[in-house]
Scaffold this active site. Structure first.
Site, PDB file in Angstrom:
ATOM      1  N   ARG A  55     -20.109 -26.606 -19.909  1.00  0.00           N
ATOM      2  CA  ARG A  55     -19.307 -27.834 -19.823  1.00  0.00           C
ATOM      3  C   ARG A  55     -18.560 -27.872 -18.486  1.00  0.00           C
ATOM      4  O   ARG A  55     -18.070 -26.855 -18.001  1.00  0.00           O
ATOM      5  CB  ARG A  55     -18.293 -27.872 -20.961  1.00  0.00           C
ATOM      6  CG  ARG A  55     -17.232 -28.961 -20.791  1.00  0.00           C
ATOM      7  CD  ARG A  55     -16.373 -29.166 -22.018  1.00  0.00           C
ATOM      8  NE  ARG A  55     -15.787 -27.958 -22.532  1.00  0.00           N
ATOM      9  CZ  ARG A  55     -15.244 -27.869 -23.740  1.00  0.00           C
ATOM     10  NH1 ARG A  55     -15.216 -28.923 -24.534  1.00  0.00           N
ATOM     11  NH2 ARG A  55     -14.736 -26.727 -24.148  1.00  0.00           N
ATOM     12  N   ARG A  94      -5.606 -27.442 -37.649  1.00  0.00           N
ATOM     13  CA  ARG A  94      -6.565 -26.372 -37.420  1.00  0.00           C
ATOM     14  C   ARG A  94      -6.343 -25.208 -38.369  1.00  0.00           C
ATOM     15  O   ARG A  94      -7.089 -24.252 -38.349  1.00  0.00           O
ATOM     16  CB  ARG A  94      -6.351 -25.851 -35.998  1.00  0.00           C
ATOM     17  CG  ARG A  94      -7.511 -26.082 -35.069  1.00  0.00           C
ATOM     18  CD  ARG A  94      -7.051 -25.558 -33.717  1.00  0.00           C
ATOM     19  NE  ARG A  94      -8.154 -25.345 -32.863  1.00  0.00           N
ATOM     20  CZ  ARG A  94      -8.595 -26.222 -31.971  1.00  0.00           C
ATOM     21  NH1 ARG A  94      -8.028 -27.391 -31.867  1.00  0.00           N
ATOM     22  NH2 ARG A  94      -9.610 -25.925 -31.202  1.00  0.00           N
ATOM     23  N   ARG A 121     -12.967 -18.022 -30.002  1.00  0.00           N
ATOM     24  CA  ARG A 121     -12.625 -19.340 -30.560  1.00  0.00           C
ATOM     25  C   ARG A 121     -13.489 -19.663 -31.778  1.00  0.00           C
ATOM     26  O   ARG A 121     -13.011 -20.249 -32.752  1.00  0.00           O
ATOM     27  CB  ARG A 121     -12.785 -20.427 -29.487  1.00  0.00           C
ATOM     28  CG  ARG A 121     -11.661 -20.395 -28.456  1.00  0.00           C
ATOM     29  CD  ARG A 121     -12.027 -21.100 -27.167  1.00  0.00           C
ATOM     30  NE  ARG A 121     -12.351 -22.497 -27.329  1.00  0.00           N
ATOM     31  CZ  ARG A 121     -12.953 -23.235 -26.401  1.00  0.00           C
ATOM     32  NH1 ARG A 121     -13.299 -22.682 -25.239  1.00  0.00           N
ATOM     33  NH2 ARG A 121     -13.207 -24.501 -26.617  1.00  0.00           N
TER      34      ARG A 121
HETATM   35  P1  AP5 Z   1      -9.381 -27.882 -27.927  1.00  0.00           P
HETATM   36  O1  AP5 Z   1      -9.263 -28.498 -26.608  1.00  0.00           O
HETATM   37  O2  AP5 Z   1      -9.130 -28.692 -29.142  1.00  0.00           O
HETATM   38  O3  AP5 Z   1     -10.808 -27.152 -27.970  1.00  0.00           O
HETATM   39  P2  AP5 Z   1     -11.921 -26.982 -29.099  1.00  0.00           P
HETATM   40  O4  AP5 Z   1     -11.580 -27.413 -30.488  1.00  0.00           O
HETATM   41  O5  AP5 Z   1     -12.334 -25.569 -28.925  1.00  0.00           O
HETATM   42  O6  AP5 Z   1     -12.950 -28.011 -28.770  1.00  0.00           O
HETATM   43  P3  AP5 Z   1     -13.585 -28.297 -27.386  1.00  0.00           P
HETATM   44  O7  AP5 Z   1     -12.692 -29.190 -26.579  1.00  0.00           O
HETATM   45  O8  AP5 Z   1     -14.023 -27.019 -26.740  1.00  0.00           O
HETATM   46  O9  AP5 Z   1     -14.920 -29.041 -27.826  1.00  0.00           O
HETATM   47  P4  AP5 Z   1     -15.214 -30.491 -28.361  1.00  0.00           P
HETATM   48  O10 AP5 Z   1     -15.627 -30.399 -29.799  1.00  0.00           O
HETATM   49  O11 AP5 Z   1     -14.135 -31.476 -28.035  1.00  0.00           O
HETATM   50  O12 AP5 Z   1     -16.525 -30.774 -27.535  1.00  0.00           O
HETATM   51  P5  AP5 Z   1     -16.796 -31.716 -26.248  1.00  0.00           P
HETATM   52  O13 AP5 Z   1     -16.807 -33.156 -26.671  1.00  0.00           O
HETATM   53  O14 AP5 Z   1     -15.914 -31.341 -25.108  1.00  0.00           O
HETATM   54  O15 AP5 Z   1      -8.412 -26.606 -28.040  1.00  0.00           O
HETATM   55  C1  AP5 Z   1      -8.343 -25.632 -27.011  1.00  0.00           C
HETATM   56  C2  AP5 Z   1      -7.365 -24.545 -27.415  1.00  0.00           C
HETATM   57  O16 AP5 Z   1      -6.039 -25.111 -27.584  1.00  0.00           O
HETATM   58  C3  AP5 Z   1      -7.646 -23.827 -28.744  1.00  0.00           C
HETATM   59  O17 AP5 Z   1      -8.577 -22.772 -28.601  1.00  0.00           O
HETATM   60  C4  AP5 Z   1      -6.225 -23.343 -29.131  1.00  0.00           C
HETATM   61  O18 AP5 Z   1      -5.892 -22.184 -28.401  1.00  0.00           O
HETATM   62  C5  AP5 Z   1      -5.342 -24.481 -28.657  1.00  0.00           C
HETATM   63  N1  AP5 Z   1      -5.109 -25.473 -29.726  1.00  0.00           N
HETATM   64  C6  AP5 Z   1      -5.554 -26.761 -29.748  1.00  0.00           C
HETATM   65  N2  AP5 Z   1      -5.190 -27.383 -30.882  1.00  0.00           N
HETATM   66  C7  AP5 Z   1      -4.488 -26.448 -31.613  1.00  0.00           C
HETATM   67  C8  AP5 Z   1      -3.889 -26.467 -32.899  1.00  0.00           C
HETATM   68  N3  AP5 Z   1      -3.924 -27.567 -33.673  1.00  0.00           N
HETATM   69  N4  AP5 Z   1      -3.266 -25.347 -33.325  1.00  0.00           N
HETATM   70  C9  AP5 Z   1      -3.221 -24.239 -32.569  1.00  0.00           C
HETATM   71  N5  AP5 Z   1      -3.802 -24.137 -31.344  1.00  0.00           N
HETATM   72  C10 AP5 Z   1      -4.434 -25.244 -30.869  1.00  0.00           C
HETATM   73  O19 AP5 Z   1     -18.308 -31.280 -25.944  1.00  0.00           O
HETATM   74  C11 AP5 Z   1     -18.632 -29.964 -25.536  1.00  0.00           C
HETATM   75  C12 AP5 Z   1     -19.826 -29.993 -24.547  1.00  0.00           C
HETATM   76  O20 AP5 Z   1     -20.991 -30.456 -25.225  1.00  0.00           O
HETATM   77  C13 AP5 Z   1     -19.631 -30.926 -23.348  1.00  0.00           C
HETATM   78  O21 AP5 Z   1     -20.234 -30.354 -22.224  1.00  0.00           O
HETATM   79  C14 AP5 Z   1     -20.349 -32.221 -23.767  1.00  0.00           C
HETATM   80  O22 AP5 Z   1     -20.807 -32.926 -22.657  1.00  0.00           O
HETATM   81  C15 AP5 Z   1     -21.474 -31.665 -24.626  1.00  0.00           C
HETATM   82  N6  AP5 Z   1     -21.836 -32.539 -25.748  1.00  0.00           N
HETATM   83  C16 AP5 Z   1     -20.999 -33.271 -26.537  1.00  0.00           C
HETATM   84  N7  AP5 Z   1     -21.691 -33.925 -27.492  1.00  0.00           N
HETATM   85  C17 AP5 Z   1     -22.993 -33.581 -27.316  1.00  0.00           C
HETATM   86  C18 AP5 Z   1     -24.204 -33.924 -28.012  1.00  0.00           C
HETATM   87  N8  AP5 Z   1     -24.195 -34.742 -29.079  1.00  0.00           N
HETATM   88  N9  AP5 Z   1     -25.369 -33.374 -27.565  1.00  0.00           N
HETATM   89  C19 AP5 Z   1     -25.388 -32.543 -26.484  1.00  0.00           C
HETATM   90  N10 AP5 Z   1     -24.275 -32.193 -25.782  1.00  0.00           N
HETATM   91  C20 AP5 Z   1     -23.096 -32.701 -26.194  1.00  0.00           C
END
Ligand code: AP5
Length: 205
Positions: free
Chosen positions: A122, A88, A163
Site C-alpha cells: 500500500r 475494535r 496487527r
Molecule cells: P487503522 O488505520 O484503522 O488500520 P487497519 O484497521 O489496520 O486498517 P488499514 O487502514 O490497514 O486497512 P483498510 O481495511 O482501511 O484497507 P485499505 O482500504 O487501506 O488503524 C491503525 C492502527 O491505529 C491500529 O493498528 C491501532 O494501533 C490504532 N487504532 C486504530 N483504531 C483503534 C481503536 N479503535 N482502538 C485502538 N487502537 C486503534 O486497503 C488496503 C490496501 O488494499 C490498499 O493498498 C488498497 O488500495 C488495497 N485495496 C483495497 N480494496 C481492495 C480490493 N477490493 N481489491 C484489491 N485491493 C484493494
C-alpha cells in the site's frame, strides 16, 4: 444512517468508507486517521498513540473511547456517520452502545493470504490522503494531486502480522457481538464490485 465498517487490517475498509461517505453524505470517522493526524501534528495524544501503533498494538480503550465520544458529539454527526476502525474491542463496543445505536454493521471479508500483500504494497498520499496499491501505480507520485507517495510506518511485514493477531483475538469477536446487524460482503472482489455489494445492503435497509 449510522454505520460501522468492520474488517481485518487491509480488508479495504478505508477504500470503501470514502465511497460510502460520498454516496450517503455522512462523515467518515476513522480512528486510525485521527491517530495519524495527531502523530503528524506532534500532539500529546499522537505521542502516546505512536508507540502502540508502531508496534501493531491497540491504543488503550479509554483513550480511544474519549476521542470518539468527542468526535460523535460534533454537529456533523447528527444525521449519521460511518465508523471505520472503531470499535475494535468488546469494551469499546460496550462504550459505543452507551453513546448511540447503529443502523447497520458492514463486514468486509478478505482471505488472510491477500491481506499481507495488500498492506505491505500500500502507498498513501500525505497531502490528499489517497490510498493506492503499487500494482495500480505508474510511478511514485499521487495520481490525484502529484505529491510524492509514502508508506505508513505500521505497514511493515512484522507489524502487519502483529496487527492481524490483534484483529483475530480482539476485533473479530465483534462479528458475533453485533449478530444479526452484521452484513458481510466479499472483499476479495475489485473495489467497485465490493461497493456495489455494500450499496445493495444499504439500499435494502
Ligand atoms: P487503522 O488505520 O484503522 O488500520 P487497519 O484497521 O489496520 O486498517 P488499514 O487502514 O490497514 O486497512 P483498510 O481495511 O482501511 O484497507 P485499505 O482500504 O487501506 O488503524 C491503525 C492502527 O491505529 C491500529 O493498528 C491501532 O494501533 C490504532 N487504532 C486504530 N483504531 C483503534 C481503536 N479503535 N482502538 C485502538 N487502537 C486503534 O486497503 C488496503 C490496501 O488494499 C490498499 O493498498 C488498497 O488500495 C488495497 N485495496 C483495497 N480494496 C481492495 C480490493 N477490493 N481489491 C484489491 N485491493 C484493494
Amino acid at each position: 444512517m449510522k454505520l460501522l465498517i468492520l474488517g481485518a487490517p487491509g480488508a479495504g475498509k478505508g477504500t470503501q468508507a470514502v465511497r460510502i461517505c460520498e454516496r450517503y453524505a455522512i462523515p467518515h470517522i476513522s480512528t486510525g486517521d485521527m491517530f495519524r493526524e495527531n502523530i503528524s501534528k506532534g500532539t500529546p495524544l499522537g505521542k502516546l498513540a505512536k508507540s502502540y501503533i508502531d508496534a501493531g498494538k491497540l491504543v488503550p480503550d479509554e483513550v480511544t473511547l474519549g476521542m470518539v465520544k468527542d468526535r460523535l458529539s460534533r454537529p456533523d454527526c447528527e444525521n449519521g456517520f460511518l465508523l471505520d476502525g472503531f470499535p475494535r474491542t468488546l469494551a469499546q463496543a460496550d462504550g459505543l452502545k452507551e453513546l448511540t445505536a447503529l443502523d447497520c454493521v458492514l463486514n468486509v471479508d478478505v482471505d488472510e493470504a491477500s491481506l499481507l500483500s495488500r498492506i505491505t504494497r500500500r502507498r498513501v498520499c500525505p497531502k490528499c490522503a489517497g490510498t493506492y496499491h503499487v500494482s495500480t501505480l505508474a510511478g511514485d507520485t499521487c495520481p490525484a494531486c502529484g505529491e510524492k507517495l509514502a508508506q505508513r510506518a505500521d505497514d511493515t511485514e512484522e507489524t502487519v502480522k502483529a496487527r492481524l493477531d490483534v484483529y483475530n483475538a480482539q476485533t473479530k469477536p465483534l462479528i458475533a457481538y453485533y449478530g444479526e446487524q452484521v452484513k458481510t460482503v466479499d472483499g476479495n472482489l475489485p473495489p467497485e464490485k465490493v461497493f456495489e455489494a455494500i450499496q445493495a445492503v444499504l439500499e435494502a435497509l
